[in-house]
Motif scaffolding. Structure first.
Motif, PDB file in Angstrom:
ATOM      1  N   ASP A  35      35.341  38.293  35.398  1.00  0.00           N
ATOM      2  CA  ASP A  35      34.496  38.546  35.847  1.00  0.00           C
ATOM      3  C   ASP A  35      34.694  38.324  37.728  1.00  0.00           C
ATOM      4  OD1 ASP A  35      33.552  38.642  33.606  1.00  0.00           O
ATOM      5  OD2 ASP A  35      31.549  37.632  34.028  1.00  0.00           O
ATOM      6  N   ALA A  36      35.102  37.470  38.430  1.00  0.00           N
ATOM      7  CA  ALA A  36      34.950  37.487  39.619  1.00  0.00           C
ATOM      8  C   ALA A  36      36.157  37.693  40.428  1.00  0.00           C
ATOM      9  CB  ALA A  36      35.587  35.584  40.060  1.00  0.00           C
ATOM     10  N   VAL A  37      37.014  37.770  39.898  1.00  0.00           N
ATOM     11  CA  VAL A  37      38.225  38.840  39.947  1.00  0.00           C
ATOM     12  C   VAL A  37      38.558  40.018  39.018  1.00  0.00           C
ATOM     13  CG1 VAL A  37      41.395  38.534  39.323  1.00  0.00           C
ATOM     14  CG2 VAL A  37      39.528  36.326  39.151  1.00  0.00           C
ATOM     15  N   ARG A  38      37.655  40.489  38.644  1.00  0.00           N
ATOM     16  CA  ARG A  38      38.040  42.196  38.616  1.00  0.00           C
ATOM     17  C   ARG A  38      36.659  42.793  39.041  1.00  0.00           C
ATOM     18  NH1 ARG A  38      37.101  40.849  32.365  1.00  0.00           N
ATOM     19  NH2 ARG A  38      39.596  41.018  31.646  1.00  0.00           N
ATOM     20  N   VAL A  90      43.650  38.039  36.429  1.00  0.00           N
ATOM     21  CA  VAL A  90      44.482  38.119  37.248  1.00  0.00           C
ATOM     22  C   VAL A  90      45.075  39.316  37.548  1.00  0.00           C
ATOM     23  CG1 VAL A  90      46.344  36.557  37.771  1.00  0.00           C
ATOM     24  CG2 VAL A  90      43.777  35.005  37.268  1.00  0.00           C
ATOM     25  N   TYR A  91      46.191  39.263  36.253  1.00  0.00           N
ATOM     26  CA  TYR A  91      47.455  40.346  35.986  1.00  0.00           C
ATOM     27  C   TYR A  91      46.910  41.601  36.421  1.00  0.00           C
ATOM     28  CZ  TYR A  91      51.375  42.189  34.365  1.00  0.00           C
ATOM     29  OH  TYR A  91      52.602  43.707  33.955  1.00  0.00           O
ATOM     30  N   ASP A  92      46.010  41.870  35.610  1.00  0.00           N
ATOM     31  CA  ASP A  92      45.430  42.974  36.079  1.00  0.00           C
ATOM     32  C   ASP A  92      44.232  43.687  37.100  1.00  0.00           C
ATOM     33  OD1 ASP A  92      46.745  43.942  33.215  1.00  0.00           O
ATOM     34  OD2 ASP A  92      44.773  43.435  32.139  1.00  0.00           O
ATOM     35  N   CYS A  93      44.353  42.846  37.903  1.00  0.00           N
ATOM     36  CA  CYS A  93      43.258  42.433  38.753  1.00  0.00           C
ATOM     37  C   CYS A  93      44.228  44.414  40.075  1.00  0.00           C
ATOM     38  CB  CYS A  93      43.997  41.579  40.101  1.00  0.00           C
ATOM     39  SG  CYS A  93      42.536  40.891  41.484  1.00  0.00           S
ATOM     40  N   GLU A  94      43.153  45.004  40.826  1.00  0.00           N
ATOM     41  CA  GLU A  94      43.627  46.544  41.204  1.00  0.00           C
ATOM     42  C   GLU A  94      44.850  45.448  42.251  1.00  0.00           C
ATOM     43  OE1 GLU A  94      39.955  48.691  41.408  1.00  0.00           O
ATOM     44  OE2 GLU A  94      40.150  47.932  39.270  1.00  0.00           O
ATOM     45  N   VAL A  95      44.382  44.736  43.103  1.00  0.00           N
ATOM     46  CA  VAL A  95      45.600  44.152  44.356  1.00  0.00           C
ATOM     47  C   VAL A  95      45.722  42.937  43.663  1.00  0.00           C
ATOM     48  CG1 VAL A  95      43.650  45.076  45.897  1.00  0.00           C
ATOM     49  CG2 VAL A  95      43.038  42.968  44.773  1.00  0.00           C
ATOM     50  N   PRO A  96      47.131  42.401  44.490  1.00  0.00           N
ATOM     51  CA  PRO A  96      47.705  41.472  44.262  1.00  0.00           C
ATOM     52  C   PRO A  96      46.798  39.491  44.408  1.00  0.00           C
ATOM     53  CG  PRO A  96      48.186  42.595  45.895  1.00  0.00           C
ATOM     54  CD  PRO A  96      47.663  43.677  45.737  1.00  0.00           C
ATOM     55  N   VAL A  97      47.194  39.648  43.597  1.00  0.00           N
ATOM     56  CA  VAL A  97      46.190  38.108  43.177  1.00  0.00           C
ATOM     57  C   VAL A  97      47.711  37.017  43.947  1.00  0.00           C
ATOM     58  CG1 VAL A  97      45.563  36.158  42.219  1.00  0.00           C
ATOM     59  CG2 VAL A  97      44.973  38.708  41.618  1.00  0.00           C
ATOM     60  N   VAL A  98      46.888  35.862  45.374  1.00  0.00           N
ATOM     61  CA  VAL A  98      48.127  35.038  45.396  1.00  0.00           C
ATOM     62  C   VAL A  98      47.197  33.109  44.539  1.00  0.00           C
ATOM     63  CG1 VAL A  98      48.439  33.338  47.314  1.00  0.00           C
ATOM     64  CG2 VAL A  98      48.875  35.498  47.789  1.00  0.00           C
TER      65      VAL A  98
END
Length: 250
Positions: A35-38, A90-98
């Protein structure tokens, strides 16, 4: 304790996981992380997400004790769904994830970093899938995104780990830094990404996901089917109980 979100820099969301003592996440923890990542990805002000953790290690996978307390399969089904949701977020996050990885990154942790867009690791970071020692299967999909195929198989079958330096040599870790510099290094990379045009960086993320040769959602869910088979056959409980007693029965 739990999952928290902050904004340390313009355009950057920092999501921090804290489940003492080893960041082995319970069912609810995986959903909270998803939920937090989305939510961060949907925020129009955010252009990059940094995923980090408090404590000794980045992630120790699922909370095995939670599974052992359940006489049925409800917790196993729930945690498998929770992991699938978190990995997909994480994969589908609309922006890059580091991913900022310090200490151990095991089991479900591999699912998270394998689906991240970039990894910054501390010198003490280690990466592995001890699933066969814990009566489970899964996340080979994500380990295969970090190391070459034959190395992935050897690591999977032996439950051994790879160091941050080894993954850096394979090109899957962006940078290796001393532990005390980990967060600042991850935020530095995130800041560079966040300086790009917000609309364009979102289009870039969607475009890069669209050309991936492996459907990570489907591939991981296929693996999970074998986890259920191991559970239904009884072998998972036998191995997991041995792990809980220190592995003397394995």
């Amino acid at each position: 304790m739990g999952v928290s979100t902050s904004r340390p820099d313009k355009g950057v969301a920092l999501i921090t996981v804290d489940f003492p003592p080893v960041n082995a996440l319970p069912v609810q923890g995986w959903y909270e992380l998803a939920d937090a990542v989305r939510a961060a990805g949907r925020d129009p002000e955010i252009r990059c997400v940094v995923l980090a953790a408090e404590g000794r290690g980045f992630n120790a996978g699922v909370d095995i004790k939670e599974l052992q307390r359940d006489p049925g399969h409800g917790s196993l089904i729930a945690v498998n769904r929770g992991c699938a949701e978190a990995f997909a977020a994480v994969y589908d996050c609309e922006v890059p994830v580091v991913a900022a990885v310090g200490g151990f990154c095991l089991g479900g942790g591999i699912g998270l970093v394998g689906n991240a867009d970039a990894i910054v690791a501390a010198e003490d970071a280690s990466f592995g899938l001890p699933e066969l020692d814990r009566g489970a299967l899964g996340a080979a999909t994500h380990l295969a995104r970090l190391v070459p195929p034959h190395l992935m198989r050897a690591l999977y079958y032996t439950s051994r780990t790879a160091t941050a330096a080894e993954l850096h040599a394979h090109g899957s870790v962006w940078k290796v830094v001393p532990r005390e510099e980990l967060l600042s290094a991850a935020l530095e990379l995130a800041g560079e990404i966040a300086a790009k045009d917000g609309t364009l960086i979102r289009l870039a993320k969607a475009a890069i996901n669209g050309i991936d040769p492996v459907d990570v959602r489907r591939s991981y869910r296929f693996e999970q089917g074998f986890t259920f088979e191991a559970a239904l056959s009884g072998v998972a409980d036998r191995v997991r109980d041995g792990f809980g007693r220190g592995g003397e029965d394995r």
